[in-house]
Design a protein around this motif. Structure first.
Motif, PDB file in Angstrom:
ATOM      1  N   UNK A 248     -11.753 -12.731   5.173  1.00 18.13           N
ATOM      2  CA  UNK A 248     -11.055 -12.532   3.906  1.00 18.13           C
ATOM      3  C   UNK A 248      -9.689 -11.886   4.139  1.00 18.13           C
ATOM      4  N   UNK A 249      -8.739 -12.255   3.308  1.00 24.18           N
ATOM      5  CA  UNK A 249      -7.476 -11.521   3.215  1.00 24.18           C
ATOM      6  C   UNK A 249      -7.664 -10.424   2.185  1.00 24.18           C
ATOM      7  N   UNK A 250      -7.193  -9.223   2.487  1.00 19.95           N
ATOM      8  CA  UNK A 250      -7.375  -8.096   1.582  1.00 19.95           C
ATOM      9  C   UNK A 250      -6.160  -7.935   0.674  1.00 19.95           C
ATOM     10  N   UNK A 251      -6.374  -7.665  -0.615  1.00 22.17           N
ATOM     11  CA  UNK A 251      -5.239  -7.359  -1.491  1.00 22.17           C
ATOM     12  C   UNK A 251      -4.464  -6.170  -0.932  1.00 22.17           C
ATOM     13  N   UNK A 252      -3.137  -6.197  -0.995  1.00 14.72           N
ATOM     14  CA  UNK A 252      -2.336  -5.111  -0.403  1.00 14.72           C
ATOM     15  C   UNK A 252      -2.742  -3.712  -0.856  1.00 14.72           C
ATOM     16  N   UNK A 253      -3.060  -3.550  -2.133  1.00 13.49           N
ATOM     17  CA  UNK A 253      -3.428  -2.229  -2.631  1.00 13.49           C
ATOM     18  C   UNK A 253      -4.735  -1.744  -1.995  1.00 13.49           C
ATOM     19  N   UNK A 254      -5.705  -2.644  -1.870  1.00 15.06           N
ATOM     20  CA  UNK A 254      -6.975  -2.284  -1.240  1.00 15.06           C
ATOM     21  C   UNK A 254      -6.770  -1.975   0.236  1.00 15.06           C
TER      22      UNK A 254
END
Length: 354
Positions: free
Chosen positions: A92-98
């Motif tokens: 998975x690619x992680x959302x920048x904030x997470x």
């Protein structure tokens, strides 16, 4: 060593795909051998690293469906059954904030190791290993749960005094994470004797864990939602590779430091190629016995998950990009095996005894 590793003398052909597969490799795959994921010159490598990098070049390339995180064969020439041995791998690619929140947890554990705790070498004491790790357990209850399980924090192949020394060192590399969502206060000096108190956002470790689970989306990714959930996260583990360019092929032993029914790895700093190698050999139509291998690239800010066969019956190795020798990563270890589950579900003991 803490992990089972391929012997340096292992032939690359043992972890390569068959000659038939090589003939079917598409032009696109051949181009990937020359892509930007640069490797250092072979002459600069140990025999073990050179063997693994050669195996990665010859391995089956995995791509992942961005909606589900599940793998798909890189080439239409490969039947879908080629993915059976790596069932349970998710990326998975992680959302920048997470991703930033996870980095803060990573840094928090690193800082805690400066306050009376001490990070431990990956390969245990007296092994000359510069790679370091430490554990952040999800509250005292998570540590108690591990202590009451069959897990022991020393290398599976060590016994007696060596095992005792390893466990003591690993215990010093443990901190208990405070799951209370309170602001942290930091005092910084200003002019004169005045002090200004600045508040940083709370770590909110439990909430960040829940957001991570939501991003992985266990149901869509075919993972057990009863295991991949915030209640079952036992510990975060930080890893500092300290200039080491590769992590040998190994299996995480479930009743030792490699605990966790499901293990996720976040690329906190630097990118790398992940290599999966089946422990079991298969026989080709030509009569050759090979160990099938698969590879994929992991960029900083992405994560992958090992579960089921990908976790229990495959070795995994990490080959850092040549310009990422300062690589750092963060493991999330979900669930604990019982002794019976470890024997029935994983090949760790068979691999350990050869």
């Amino acid at each position: 060593m803490t992990e089972a590793s391929l012997e340096p003398s292992t032939s690359p052909s043992k972890v390569a795909d068959s000659r038939e597969t090589k003939r079917m490799r598409t032009a696109k795959e051949e181009e990937e051998k020359k892509d930007h994921h640069a490797s250092p010159p072979l002459l600069e490598m140990s025999e073990e690293e050179a063997s693994l990098r050669q195996a990665a070049l010859e391995a089956i390339v995995l791509e992942f469906d961005p909606k589900t995180g599940l793998p798909v064969p890189h080439s239409s020439f490969f039947p879908h059954s080629v993915l059976d041995p790596v069932h349970g791998i998710v990326k998975r690619s992680l959302p920048p904030e997470l991703f930033q929140k996870l980095k803060r947890i990573h840094e928090h554990i690193k800082t805690r190791m400066e306050d009376g705790n001490r990070m431990v070498p990956w390969s245990g004491l007296n092994e000359g290993d510069t790679k370091l790790r430490a554990f952040g357990f999800m509250g005292p209850g998570a540590l108690k749960r591990m202590d009451e399980s069959s897990v022991r924090l020393y290398a599976a192949e060590k016994m007696g005094d060596e095992a005792k020394e390893d466990e003591e060192a690993n215990r010093k590399a443990i901190c208990i994470l405070d799951l209370a969502e309170e602001d942290e206060e930091k005092n910084s000096n200003t002019t004169g004797d005045e002090k200004a108190t600045t508040k940083t956002p709370p770590l909110n470790i439990l909430q960040t864990t829940k957001e991570f689970v939501e991003t992985v989306n266990p149901k869509t990714a075919g993972l057990d939602p009863k295991t991949v959930c915030s209640d079952e996260l036992i510990a975060y583990q930080i890893n500092l590779h300290n200039g080491v360019r590769y992590l040998p092929a190994h299996l995480d032993f479930p009743l030792h430091e490699g605990f966790g029914k499901v293990i996720s790895t976040v690329a906190v700093r630097g990118s790398a190629t992940i290599l999966l190698i089946s422990i079991d050999t298969v026989r080709t139509k030509n009569g050759d016995e090979i160990q099938p291998a698969w590879r994929f690239h992991l960029n900083e800010g992405e994560c992958y998950v090992l579960s089921d066969r990908a976790r229990n019956t495959c070795l995994h190795a990490v080959l850092a990009d040549d310009d990422n020798r300062t690589r750092e990563s963060l493991n999330l270890r979900f669930g604990l095996h019982t002794e019976k589950e470890a024997e029935e579900q994983t090949t760790w003991r068979r691999y350990l005894v050869g």
